[in-house]
Scaffold this motif. Sequence first.
Motif, PDB file in Angstrom:
ATOM      1  N   LYS A   9      46.378  23.658  44.773  1.00 14.82           N
ATOM      2  CA  LYS A   9      46.305  23.000  43.474  1.00 14.82           C
ATOM      3  C   LYS A   9      45.711  23.955  42.443  1.00 14.82           C
ATOM      4  CE  LYS A   9      45.533  18.713  45.971  1.00 14.82           C
ATOM      5  NZ  LYS A   9      45.617  19.400  47.297  1.00 14.82           N
ATOM      6  N   LEU A  10      46.383  24.117  41.311  1.00 13.87           N
ATOM      7  CA  LEU A  10      46.014  24.988  40.192  1.00 13.87           C
ATOM      8  C   LEU A  10      46.134  26.466  40.532  1.00 13.87           C
ATOM      9  CD1 LEU A  10      44.302  22.220  39.554  1.00 13.87           C
ATOM     10  CD2 LEU A  10      43.342  23.644  37.755  1.00 13.87           C
ATOM     11  N   TYR A  11      45.430  26.926  41.515  1.00 11.59           N
ATOM     12  CA  TYR A  11      45.468  28.321  41.955  1.00 11.59           C
ATOM     13  C   TYR A  11      45.039  28.357  43.414  1.00 11.59           C
ATOM     14  CZ  TYR A  11      40.576  27.618  40.563  1.00 11.59           C
ATOM     15  OH  TYR A  11      39.323  27.118  40.405  1.00 11.59           O
ATOM     16  N   GLN A  12      45.146  29.515  44.039  1.00 12.87           N
ATOM     17  CA  GLN A  12      44.756  29.633  45.443  1.00 12.87           C
ATOM     18  C   GLN A  12      43.274  29.311  45.597  1.00 12.87           C
ATOM     19  OE1 GLN A  12      45.835  33.601  46.611  1.00 12.87           O
ATOM     20  NE2 GLN A  12      48.041  33.198  46.584  1.00 12.87           N
ATOM     21  N   GLY A  13      42.998  28.318  46.439  1.00 13.69           N
ATOM     22  CA  GLY A  13      41.626  27.877  46.646  1.00 13.69           C
ATOM     23  C   GLY A  13      41.240  26.714  45.779  1.00 13.69           C
ATOM     24  N   GLY A  14      42.079  26.323  44.862  1.00 13.67           N
ATOM     25  CA  GLY A  14      41.757  25.212  43.971  1.00 13.67           C
ATOM     26  C   GLY A  14      41.696  23.897  44.721  1.00 13.67           C
ATOM     27  N   ILE A  67      38.516  21.067  44.927  1.00 11.57           N
ATOM     28  CA  ILE A  67      38.689  19.647  44.605  1.00 11.57           C
ATOM     29  C   ILE A  67      38.282  18.766  45.775  1.00 11.57           C
ATOM     30  CG2 ILE A  67      40.422  17.887  44.029  1.00 11.57           C
ATOM     31  CD1 ILE A  67      41.951  20.111  42.516  1.00 11.57           C
ATOM     32  N   ASP A  68      38.745  19.130  46.984  1.00 12.53           N
ATOM     33  CA  ASP A  68      38.447  18.303  48.162  1.00 12.53           C
ATOM     34  C   ASP A  68      36.955  18.285  48.467  1.00 12.53           C
ATOM     35  OD1 ASP A  68      41.092  17.737  48.369  1.00 12.53           O
ATOM     36  OD2 ASP A  68      41.518  19.146  49.986  1.00 12.53           O
ATOM     37  N   ILE A 107      46.477  14.939  40.890  1.00 16.82           N
ATOM     38  CA  ILE A 107      46.040  15.719  39.731  1.00 16.82           C
ATOM     39  C   ILE A 107      47.276  16.246  38.991  1.00 16.82           C
ATOM     40  CG2 ILE A 107      43.905  16.412  40.853  1.00 16.82           C
ATOM     41  CD1 ILE A 107      45.127  19.211  41.151  1.00 16.82           C
ATOM     42  N   THR A 108      47.137  16.388  37.670  1.00 13.11           N
ATOM     43  CA  THR A 108      48.230  16.915  36.831  1.00 13.11           C
ATOM     44  C   THR A 108      47.689  18.083  36.014  1.00 13.11           C
ATOM     45  OG1 THR A 108      49.193  14.696  36.650  1.00 13.11           O
ATOM     46  CG2 THR A 108      49.913  16.339  35.047  1.00 13.11           C
ATOM     47  N   LEU A 167      52.803  20.181  36.496  1.00  8.79           N
ATOM     48  CA  LEU A 167      52.836  19.713  37.885  1.00  8.79           C
ATOM     49  C   LEU A 167      51.889  18.537  38.113  1.00  8.79           C
ATOM     50  CD1 LEU A 167      52.857  23.084  39.879  1.00  8.79           C
ATOM     51  CD2 LEU A 167      54.769  21.522  39.536  1.00  8.79           C
ATOM     52  N   SER A 168      52.355  17.624  38.913  1.00  9.47           N
ATOM     53  CA  SER A 168      51.498  16.547  39.423  1.00  9.47           C
ATOM     54  C   SER A 168      51.484  16.676  40.938  1.00  9.47           C
ATOM     55  CB  SER A 168      52.051  15.175  39.003  1.00  9.47           C
ATOM     56  OG  SER A 168      51.956  14.999  37.607  1.00  9.47           O
TER      57      SER A 168
END
Length: 476
Positions: free
Chosen positions: A56-61, A65-66, A196-197, A184-185
């Motif tokens: 999500k968003l970038y590598q590691g994003g 979040i989690d 997330i969007t 992206l969602s």
Amino acid sequence: MKDRLYKSVVLISFLILLFVQLRLTYNTYVLRDRDYQIKDKTLINDEYGRSIPDDKLYQGGGKIIDSILSRNMAGLKAAYDGNGKNFKALAAKVADTLLLHLKAKSSMDSIFKSIVKRNGLDAHLQYLLTFESFEINFNKNKGNVFLFNHKSNNETLLPSAHPFGVIIDGNLSFPNLQNRVTNLSVSGTLMYDYRITFNLFVDAPGRPLRVAMQMLPTFLLVALCIAIIVAINYYTYINWMRQKKETEVKSDFLNSIKHEFNTPVTTILVASKSLHEDEVLNDRNRVKALVNIVERQALRLHSHINQMLEISEISNKINLEETDLNYTVLAIINDFKIKVPEPHSITFDPHHSEILLMIDPFMFTTMLQNMLDNSFKHNQNAVKNTFIFLSEDSDDFVLHIKDNGRGIAAANISKLFDKFFREERDKTVPGLGLGLYYVKQSVDLHGWRIDVKSDIGTGTEFMVYIPKGSVIINSN
């Protein structure tokens, strides 16, 4: 009325054409702008998707979040089930923490540079990554609940890139739908489902200017086209006005000819018919009177014909002779005085010295006679006075012809020397409107100039300026 209608039609047509041209040019610019980097945008979108598989968003994003959500999910659920006000406060706190961590640990810069370098893209490309919304589903029957929504969460600690969300990374100054690469969602699952969007924008600095430069030939052609249309419309309008004026002048001229020629011709015919009557032929006094009438009307007709011939015979060739200006003017005035009855008067004040010039005697005589004739013919005073005198300034000798007539309207002074021009109030005075036209032509052919001063109710003064450089001898 017709002039105003014509002008309105031309103006409205031009404005419509201008609007259409500008609209087409703008639409062309928009299409060029839209397609400017469509290939690069597609490539970046694909590369970006491959750079964050299952993330999500970038590598590691996704891990960021989690990790934050896992620590706060139970509290969020409890607050959601309990007090709505507490849930809103906790959601804002969790959203701020989440966004701050995503921004602080962003690896998007290195990902974007890698994409640019790997695909040989423009090194000046800039990007912007924004976080738009975060939704959690605590109850499938009730639907998703927004933990963060950029449209309503204005109290976030991070700067907003409204209307596209909070900035996570990048330095692109003007994100818009035109340069948005992806929207992206992405869904995820911990204890509860969430989504997330986010948006990625990519553009080159000065792209509008680059597009405009690409369209420069089009802009120039449009400007040239508009200029040509304006010129054609202006030229057409000027020609139309000139032709209209010429038509009116010709119409006035023909009407004047009809009037000026018909009157003496009709009088001659009536007198001639009378001369055939025996009763008239036996009366010498009546015959003499009729002959005098025929003679006067014939002379009047002859005068009109000569005036027209004089105009038609004007050319650039003049027959110059050495002439004394004082003597010539005096001779013309003495001849003209025969036609000036009492109590009217014409006076001449000569210059104190001899002025020898090269003059066309015929042209000069006719020119001065025309001005003298006008000074009496258009003068309605009970006693008509005309004054002729010579003066001088530093550059010229000046011949003045001044009368005590009714004067000329200021608006008509500039038209006095036009062919066939006559003031409306002069239509009752016989004439064809050619006298002053001939005067101006004669003055121009001699290389002189003429000016007019006039006051309504006081009189008019014509001034013929004769350059001193053309004087042969000027002795005392």
